[in-house]
Design a protein around this motif. Sequence first.
Motif, PDB file in Angstrom:
ATOM      1  N   THR A 215       1.699  -2.820  13.444  1.00 48.84           N
ATOM      2  CA  THR A 215       2.023  -3.686  12.314  1.00 48.84           C
ATOM      3  C   THR A 215       1.456  -5.069  12.588  1.00 48.84           C
ATOM      4  O   THR A 215       1.316  -5.473  13.748  1.00 48.84           O
ATOM      5  CB  THR A 215       3.546  -3.795  12.092  1.00 48.84           C
ATOM      6  OG1 THR A 215       4.151  -4.423  13.226  1.00 48.84           O
ATOM      7  CG2 THR A 215       4.168  -2.428  11.882  1.00 48.84           C
ATOM      8  N   SER A 237      -0.315  -5.744   7.479  1.00 52.70           N
ATOM      9  CA  SER A 237      -0.842  -4.391   7.575  1.00 52.70           C
ATOM     10  C   SER A 237       0.073  -3.523   8.419  1.00 52.70           C
ATOM     11  O   SER A 237       0.892  -4.011   9.194  1.00 52.70           O
ATOM     12  CB  SER A 237      -2.257  -4.397   8.174  1.00 52.70           C
ATOM     13  OG  SER A 237      -2.236  -4.880   9.503  1.00 52.70           O
ATOM     14  N   ARG A 238      -0.121  -2.214   8.252  1.00 48.21           N
ATOM     15  CA  ARG A 238       0.650  -1.237   9.014  1.00 48.21           C
ATOM     16  C   ARG A 238      -0.192   0.018   9.168  1.00 48.21           C
ATOM     17  O   ARG A 238      -0.844   0.467   8.212  1.00 48.21           O
ATOM     18  CB  ARG A 238       1.974  -0.916   8.314  1.00 48.21           C
ATOM     19  CG  ARG A 238       2.883   0.012   9.093  1.00 48.21           C
ATOM     20  CD  ARG A 238       4.239   0.150   8.430  1.00 48.21           C
ATOM     21  NE  ARG A 238       4.150   0.806   7.132  1.00 48.21           N
ATOM     22  CZ  ARG A 238       5.200   1.327   6.479  1.00 48.21           C
ATOM     23  NH1 ARG A 238       6.407   1.226   7.008  1.00 48.21           N
ATOM     24  NH2 ARG A 238       5.041   1.893   5.319  1.00 48.21           N
ATOM     25  N   GLU A 242       2.347   6.522   8.137  1.00 48.19           N
ATOM     26  CA  GLU A 242       2.062   7.688   7.293  1.00 48.19           C
ATOM     27  C   GLU A 242       0.824   8.416   7.812  1.00 48.19           C
ATOM     28  O   GLU A 242      -0.135   8.654   7.076  1.00 48.19           O
ATOM     29  CB  GLU A 242       1.851   7.255   5.840  1.00 48.19           C
ATOM     30  CG  GLU A 242       3.072   6.605   5.213  1.00 48.19           C
ATOM     31  CD  GLU A 242       2.847   6.268   3.746  1.00 48.19           C
ATOM     32  OE1 GLU A 242       1.830   6.737   3.183  1.00 48.19           O
ATOM     33  OE2 GLU A 242       3.673   5.549   3.179  1.00 48.19           O
ATOM     34  N   VAL A 245      -3.278   6.498   8.274  1.00 45.89           N
ATOM     35  CA  VAL A 245      -3.469   5.684   7.079  1.00 45.89           C
ATOM     36  C   VAL A 245      -3.190   4.225   7.420  1.00 45.89           C
ATOM     37  O   VAL A 245      -2.163   3.899   8.019  1.00 45.89           O
ATOM     38  CB  VAL A 245      -2.549   6.136   5.922  1.00 45.89           C
ATOM     39  CG1 VAL A 245      -2.714   5.226   4.714  1.00 45.89           C
ATOM     40  CG2 VAL A 245      -2.852   7.580   5.539  1.00 45.89           C
ATOM     41  N   GLU A 247      -2.322   0.711   5.916  1.00 41.98           N
ATOM     42  CA  GLU A 247      -1.776   0.064   4.721  1.00 41.98           C
ATOM     43  C   GLU A 247      -2.003  -1.436   4.839  1.00 41.98           C
ATOM     44  O   GLU A 247      -1.651  -2.045   5.842  1.00 41.98           O
ATOM     45  CB  GLU A 247      -0.290   0.369   4.584  1.00 41.98           C
ATOM     46  CG  GLU A 247       0.028   1.864   4.555  1.00 41.98           C
ATOM     47  CD  GLU A 247       1.505   2.127   4.683  1.00 41.98           C
ATOM     48  OE1 GLU A 247       2.245   1.843   3.713  1.00 41.98           O
ATOM     49  OE2 GLU A 247       1.924   2.595   5.760  1.00 41.98           O
ATOM     50  N   SER A 263      -2.716  -5.412  -2.946  1.00 48.33           N
ATOM     51  CA  SER A 263      -1.413  -4.858  -2.595  1.00 48.33           C
ATOM     52  C   SER A 263      -1.476  -3.337  -2.686  1.00 48.33           C
ATOM     53  O   SER A 263      -2.341  -2.762  -3.358  1.00 48.33           O
ATOM     54  CB  SER A 263      -0.322  -5.403  -3.522  1.00 48.33           C
ATOM     55  OG  SER A 263      -0.622  -5.124  -4.881  1.00 48.33           O
ATOM     56  N   ASN A 264      -0.554  -2.690  -1.975  1.00 51.54           N
ATOM     57  CA  ASN A 264      -0.466  -1.221  -1.983  1.00 51.54           C
ATOM     58  C   ASN A 264      -1.791  -0.563  -1.613  1.00 51.54           C
ATOM     59  O   ASN A 264      -2.139   0.495  -2.130  1.00 51.54           O
ATOM     60  CB  ASN A 264      -0.001  -0.717  -3.352  1.00 51.54           C
ATOM     61  CG  ASN A 264       1.343  -1.294  -3.751  1.00 51.54           C
ATOM     62  OD1 ASN A 264       2.217  -1.456  -2.910  1.00 51.54           O
ATOM     63  ND2 ASN A 264       1.485  -1.632  -5.023  1.00 51.54           N
ATOM     64  N   SER A 265      -2.529  -1.194  -0.709  1.00 47.17           N
ATOM     65  CA  SER A 265      -3.831  -0.657  -0.304  1.00 47.17           C
ATOM     66  C   SER A 265      -3.655   0.354   0.813  1.00 47.17           C
ATOM     67  O   SER A 265      -2.918   0.123   1.767  1.00 47.17           O
ATOM     68  CB  SER A 265      -4.743  -1.793   0.157  1.00 47.17           C
ATOM     69  OG  SER A 265      -5.937  -1.288   0.703  1.00 47.17           O
ATOM     70  N   LYS A 266      -4.362   1.491   0.694  1.00 45.35           N
ATOM     71  CA  LYS A 266      -4.322   2.529   1.717  1.00 45.35           C
ATOM     72  C   LYS A 266      -5.741   2.951   2.055  1.00 45.35           C
ATOM     73  O   LYS A 266      -6.502   3.371   1.191  1.00 45.35           O
ATOM     74  CB  LYS A 266      -3.501   3.728   1.242  1.00 45.35           C
ATOM     75  CG  LYS A 266      -2.022   3.415   1.036  1.00 45.35           C
ATOM     76  CD  LYS A 266      -1.226   4.639   0.694  1.00 45.35           C
ATOM     77  CE  LYS A 266       0.262   4.302   0.538  1.00 45.35           C
ATOM     78  NZ  LYS A 266       1.072   5.517   0.227  1.00 45.35           N
ATOM     79  N   GLU A 279      -7.010   3.415  -2.017  1.00 42.66           N
ATOM     80  CA  GLU A 279      -5.981   3.156  -3.023  1.00 42.66           C
ATOM     81  C   GLU A 279      -5.578   1.684  -2.905  1.00 42.66           C
ATOM     82  O   GLU A 279      -5.210   1.233  -1.838  1.00 42.66           O
ATOM     83  CB  GLU A 279      -4.774   4.055  -2.797  1.00 42.66           C
ATOM     84  CG  GLU A 279      -5.076   5.547  -2.796  1.00 42.66           C
ATOM     85  CD  GLU A 279      -3.863   6.351  -2.408  1.00 42.66           C
ATOM     86  OE1 GLU A 279      -2.735   5.860  -2.623  1.00 42.66           O
ATOM     87  OE2 GLU A 279      -4.016   7.489  -1.903  1.00 42.66           O
ATOM     88  N   ALA A 280      -5.617   0.962  -4.005  1.00 46.02           N
ATOM     89  CA  ALA A 280      -5.255  -0.453  -3.929  1.00 46.02           C
ATOM     90  C   ALA A 280      -5.023  -1.016  -5.321  1.00 46.02           C
ATOM     91  O   ALA A 280      -5.577  -0.531  -6.310  1.00 46.02           O
ATOM     92  CB  ALA A 280      -6.362  -1.246  -3.226  1.00 46.02           C
TER      93      ALA A 280
END
Length: 284
Positions: A215, A237-238, A242, A245, A247, A263-266, A279-280
């Motif tokens: 993280t 970030s993390r 999952e 992946v 994030e 935001s919500n980027s993978k 995904e973002a």
Amino acid sequence: HPNSIAYGQYNSEARDIRLNVRSGKVQWKQWELDSWTLRADTRNDSLTVKTRVAHVRMSDSLQLDRFMGRIQWFRDTLVFDLGFSNETDKLNALSLHGTTRLGDGLGLPVELSNSYGYYQDGLWRLQDEAFVLLGADRLAFRDFKVESEQHKLPLLSISGAAGLNEKEKLDISFADFPVELLGELIPGGGLEPSGNLSGTLSLYRLFSEEMPLMTSNLRVDDLSMNGMALGKLSVDSRFGAEGKVLEIGALLQKDGVDLLKISNSKVRPFEPEQLLDIEAKIEG
């Protein structure tokens, strides 16, 4: 390399061995060593190894000049000195002195002292008695702080441990750390970032059967890329929560105005076929 020579001596009475090696060039994969010399001897019931290299090329953009190393091994104690001094307009250099005891079942404990470096003529010092434990299933740091006279807080500090225990955490903290130094580690040398990095990156379960967890909460002030001023970049970030992946959440601001928000980027960095399948939610 054709311009290489090795020779040695053996003293049967004292049972001492001396070995000398010289080579104009040594190449292994992308690594190149120019004008390499090595001397080793076993006098005084100890093993001493000294080496010097004029230039160590590790990639197109990363090179060490005037590299030197010295290792002395006596019984279960090993003392080492490593350093380099780059041939640049401004002084970039490093000198490390450390001691370790071999045969410890818990791993390889290393204590660093009298260690320092220069970056762009600025003196950096590593706090004395900085401790690192290199284990087969655990990595630990204690009192590891890199300080500069120009900064009140340590530029870099590492503390904690990460291994099999999920509750253990290894923290890597930055305070106005120059991004330019990290940019020099990027292969190819096409990107030239600059700015001051602050924040913390945390690592968990590095050696467990599960995916390691990372993280971060980082900020880069006065960010620029190849001379273009971009402003302030904040990144959360993390990785590993999952699977494989990454994030990411990021915010780029300049003069108090939001230029870009992600935001919500993978991202899946270890799956080449899905690397560009991002995904973002992007605003800006």
